[in-house]
Design an enzyme around this catalytic site. Structure first.
Site, PDB file in Angstrom:
ATOM      1  N   TYR A 105      -2.784  -0.237  10.282  1.00  0.00           N
ATOM      2  CA  TYR A 105      -2.811  -0.828   8.939  1.00  0.00           C
ATOM      3  C   TYR A 105      -1.542  -0.437   8.189  1.00  0.00           C
ATOM      4  O   TYR A 105      -0.871  -1.279   7.578  1.00  0.00           O
ATOM      5  CB  TYR A 105      -4.047  -0.347   8.183  1.00  0.00           C
ATOM      6  N   SER A 116       0.830  -1.197   0.000  1.00  0.00           N
ATOM      7  CA  SER A 116       0.000   0.000   0.000  1.00  0.00           C
ATOM      8  C   SER A 116       0.865   1.248   0.000  1.00  0.00           C
ATOM      9  O   SER A 116       2.002   1.235   0.489  1.00  0.00           O
ATOM     10  CB  SER A 116      -0.899   0.007   1.241  1.00  0.00           C
TER      11      SER A 116
END
Length: 253
Positions: free
Chosen positions: A152, A139
């Site tokens: 996250y 990500s």
């Protein structure tokens, strides 16, 4: 890396980016295995594709992983590509209102530890192939965090580091290529809560860029805005952090 004639495993392949990966690779003549925890959702996804096998599998279940790997070895001995796409994200602030430790444990287990476990157990099978690949889906937040995705982002930073080490290690003595794709915000159900529908790129773009990366042996794929944020980080980490946390007054490091 060849893009046809592969047997490809995609975890979390019933929706979002994973479904687009399955769609792209099945269309190119690959046999695709998609996994997920919801059988109804898996069957619905598979019905929309060709040459796809759906298998119910929860990546965080250690016993299920052993059974799943044994099944792959028995039923799909030609498996040569693993796309680690299953993930979990919690959107919250580190202000004490939420149980950050529990949420972080869930994210680390899903986004990092389960990937290490599955890859490790599949290495003997992948090494039998003439050409093989492991893909991790990281990500933009793994490079520069957003404070609402704090744990996250940390799990994806760990995944990014692991992927680089795995690439170095396997590149020394095996036929396994290691790819990492780092999407920005993507328009999926997964990111709906943080504005994916408004500001996210189409999941098809992520899938198309992975196929292109296979064709060109581009091992680190900075998709969409991720490339811009990474370049900004190289010149000014503080400016990159501000860009990922707009409207927030940052304390000086």
């Amino acid at each position: 890396m060849k893009t046809t004639g592969n047997t490809i495993l995609i975890t979390g392949g019933s929706a979002g980016i994973g479904f687009e990966f399955a769609k792209a690779f099945s269309a190119k003549g690959n046999h695709v295995i998609i996994t997920g925890r919801n059988e109804e959702r898996l069957q619905k996804a598979a019905a929309q594709l060709s040459n796809v096998t759906p298998i119910v599998y929860d990546v965080v279940d250690k016993k299920a992983t052993d059974e799943f790997v044994a099944r792959l070895e028995n039923e799909f001995p030609d498996l040569n590509v693993v796309i680690n796409n299953a993930g979990k994200a919690s959107y919250y602030f580190l202000d004490g209102a939420e149980d950050a430790a529990t949420l972080a444990e869930e994210e680390i287990t899903t986004n990092y530890l389960s990937i290490i476990r599955l890859n490790q157990k599949l290495l003997p099978l992948l090494q039998k192939a003439d050409e093989a690949a492991i893909v991790t889906v990281s990500s933009i937040a793994g490079l520069v965090p957003n404070h609402r995705l704090a744990t996250y982002a940390a799990s994806k930073a760990a995944l990014h580091s692991y992927t680089q080490s795995l690439r170095i290690t396997l590149g020394q003595s095996t036929n396994i290529k290691v790819f990492e794709i780092l999407p920005p915000l993507v328009d999926t159900e997964f990111s709906a809560e943080i504005g994916g529908a408004t500001n996210g790129i189409p999941p098809k773009q992520v899938a198309d860029e992975l196929v292109e990366a296979f064709e060109n042996n581009t091992y680190e794929v900075l998709t969409g805005r991720t490339a811009d944020v990474f370049q900004l980080f190289l010149s000014s980490p503080a400016a990159a952090l501000q860009a990922m946390n707009p409207g927030v007054q940052l304390q000086e490091a």
